[in-house]
Design a protein around this motif. Structure first.
Motif: not given
Lengths: 467, 467
Positions: B332-334, B336-337, B354, B446
């Protein structure tokens, strides 16, 4: 009643691991009405463990320890507890059954080293750790000839009788129309408690929530508190204060109100205080107070019992069956991560694009090449095309977008580091954009941008719901 | 030489804020060769502050305090320090100039309350805080008649002479061919130190790095340590140990080697210990040791001086001028983050999608509708199309993808909560997929998925670089 927290572990002492256990335990104790008077981190060192056990017992009623319960040589907490309480280790049947169950479920063989996890000091009460192999241990003790002693110390029987008596008195008291405050024995006469918990955060947290905190509350017959948070948006703190003044004045004396301004909103925290047996009464008082607030300030209330803006977004979107999409440059996936870190995100979150380079802004979001050329990637025009692009392409009711210079490099005189454009798009072509300026610290710019985005999104959704 | 950390603040005590200062300070002290013997969190309470100042001074040579330096009523650290050292507050010119500069730069008026930030105990030495208004304060003290006293206590002059003498001796010693270990005066004869720092993390960190730690090292003439981390991948701990055994045996006696296994790799940590003036020698020893490791294990070494897998990914992609794209469902974007949290991500990271719902997998990544229908969203087929889709669409050399059931809901008997497929795509149609099983804790699933993804990505890149 006061508690102290004693976290044991060399990895904490040298800063290799951030001590989240201390803050989580403190939160849980505070919410249960137990005061935390100090938190201590020490290494896996017998002398220090014993010194601080004594130190903490002198300065508080309950000592909550974590760590040092593993089967390796450097884990010495159990041995220290034996020494401190003049006890010895033995293999506890219940703890062994738990260790066995744990290994069987994973298809591993139970080695003698793992079996050591079931050895505990004879003087403790074992609390079963369903999420791990290290048992939680409860020691209830009193002072005898200047030493802390377990269970069978001379005061134990008297203390146990005191506790029973106190219970009976409190029942009696609750039947009186005018409760008699004389009818209770001070807590300090009850035994002190040491609890040893595993240091693994989720094991500790589960044990605290299900066993340790409820037992502490019962053991010490602690005063009760009931806390309620109400999130308010669209009105400043001082205007809100004027608006709800009559309600605030009429609150019962045992309810305290705190204004906690946060990014883009105000959190009102109501805290009701009462005696050990007053919980049902306190809950009713809080429910009445909240009901009384709505006629005055209902149109500004955006949620109850929420701590953060992403939580509020999730709550609102789920409640009104709305969907959301994200397009991120400078926040780089943080918006998506904040939403998807919470269970149930798939109910309202369709997805997002992290458009870190210009080509991705064009190909994945449909930002026009001329827009990027003419106005720059960090501009109102670009963020507008990003947010409308992602809303349309991902088929969502609402969308949010960010583009900016997080730094520390990439700034220009016209567009210094910390410059951020955010955009929110809603149904029927609604579009809100905003220019923000932050400093040159990357992590802070990313975090503050997410606050601003969620805040603007909530505002737009809320105003649409009111129409 | 031992240090203790004393963090002051009600918000820390009740767990509202996680105490990251303690771990950061401990890391910085440990890296400078200073032992941390304990960390304490107490509230904004005069009695406790004074009690623990005395307690910490008795148990360590330096006490590093944070917090309680603001201008509001609940910030009482400065008053407590005055009481403790029998001193008084005065307006310090240097501190006032800093406060004034701070307010002028922001165009704010300097109010009397803000001006109070420049008041400090007369007995301290002010260390300028360039990032904030609260000054850092350095107290150097000794024991006199059972009380801790400042500067002009009887031992001060002697201590100062000792310190100078020690310095001269050490210069002399470094000129001898056989250093004489008798030629130094034990540290314990030097004065003890209390340092009061602001609690704002970035202000504290900057002051610690630029001023406080270097001063402590000089003041206490501490032993020096030099640490070097080497990341190794593609070989198990025991095989690695056999492989490098001759090198390990030949290491100088003052260099310690630690094996630190992490998700998907092993970190080798070399620590060289030496005297206060040995730093250049230690650095040379470490450089020699590292050089000697490459002939034996060079092909498994993936990086030096890195702490985490995302850091290693960033380093590798920048070094070899490669580009990367991400497609995330369960993370969920982790992913990328984690990349964009580090400065310089735009050099190699093109962006990501995402794809939280199936429609986005289709429209933004080109996953075929039949694939989702026939094989399910959590399947090898879907993750393969996601990863190849995002690589092609975003025009990157490499791509990674995740799809899974993070939970706690959404599981089925065939595909329980914690089931995750990951995929890595490389140049010329290279494709690696992997099935993983985690438990039902969302945050952990995650996080562990991100470890697995970075680990597989590094493996593929590394094997391509070797071809």
């Amino acid at each position: 009643m006061k508690a102290t927290i004693l976290n044991i572990g060399d990895e904490l002492l040298i800063g290799q691991v951030v001590n989240t256990n201390a803050s989580r335990m403190a939160q849980m104790l505070t919410q249960a009405g137990i005061d935390v008077s100090g938190t201590y981190v020490i290494g896996d060192n017998a002398e220090d463990i014993i010194y601080y056990l004594r130190h903490c017992l002198q300065r508080s009623d309950a000592v909550l320890m974590t760590g040092g319960l593993g089967p390796t040589k450097d884990d010495i907490t159990k041995k220290c507890l034996c020494q401190f309480f003049d006890s010895e280790l033995y293999e506890n049947e219940e703890a062994l059954a738990n260790v066995r169950r744990f290994f069987e479920a994973r298809g591993y063989e139970l080695t003698p080293i793992n079996r050591q996890q079931a050895w505990v000091p004879r003087c403790c009460q074992v609390i079963n750790n369903v999420l791990g192999t290290a048992p939680c241990m409860w020691f209830s003790c009193g002072m005898e000839n200047g030493e802390w002693r377990m269970e069978n110390h001379p005061g134990a029987a008297a203390n146990s009788q005191l506790s029973t008596l106190n219970s009976q008195l409190s029942t009696l008291n609750s039947q009186l129309s005018t409760p008699n405050s004389q009818l209770s024995i001070p807590n300090s006469q009850l035994k002190k408690v040491v609890v040893s918990l595993p240091g693994v955060p989720f094991e500790m947290e589960n044990l605290m929530a299900t066993e340790v905190v409820p037992r502490l509350v019962r053991h010490f017959r602690t005063d009760q508190i009931v806390i309620k948070n109400i999130l308010v948006q669209g009105i400043g703190e001082s205007f809100l204060s004027d608006l709800i003044e009559p309600w605030e004045t009429a609150l019962p004396k045992n309810i305290r109100l705190a204004y906690l301004p946060q990014a883009g909103m105000v959190k009102l925290r109501l805290t009701a205080h009462g005696g050990h047996d007053d919980r049902p009464k306190l809950e009713q008082q809080i429910a009445d107070a909240v009901a009384g607030l709505y006629p005055l300030a209902g149109k500004y209330i955006v949620g109850e019992d929420m701590e953060s803006l992403p939580e509020l977004v999730a709550y609102t979107f789920k409640k009104y069956h709305l969907t959301l999409a994200t397009a991120e440059s400078c926040t780089g996936g943080m918006l998506a991560h904040q939403l998807t870190a919470m269970a149930g995100a798939s109910e309202y979150y369709r997805g997002g694009v992290v458009s870190y380079c210009n080509e991705v802004k064009e190909c994945a979001l449909g930002v026009r090449h001329e827009t990027l050329e003419t106005y720059d990637a960090v501009s109102e025009e670009t963020v507008s095309e990003m947010v409308t692009g992602v809303r349309t392409r991902l088929g969502a009711d609402y969308a949010v977008a960010t583009t900016g210079v997080a730094g520390p490099t990439g700034g220009t005189p016209e567009r210094p580091v910390g410059t951020v454009w955010i955009g929110v798009a809603g149904p029927e072509g609604q579009l809100v954009t905003k220019l923000l300026h932050f400093g040159d610290r990357r992590a802070q710019t990313i975090e503050r941008t997410t606050h601003a985005v969620w805040s603007e999104l909530i505002k737009l959704v809320k105003s649409n719901l009111q129409d």
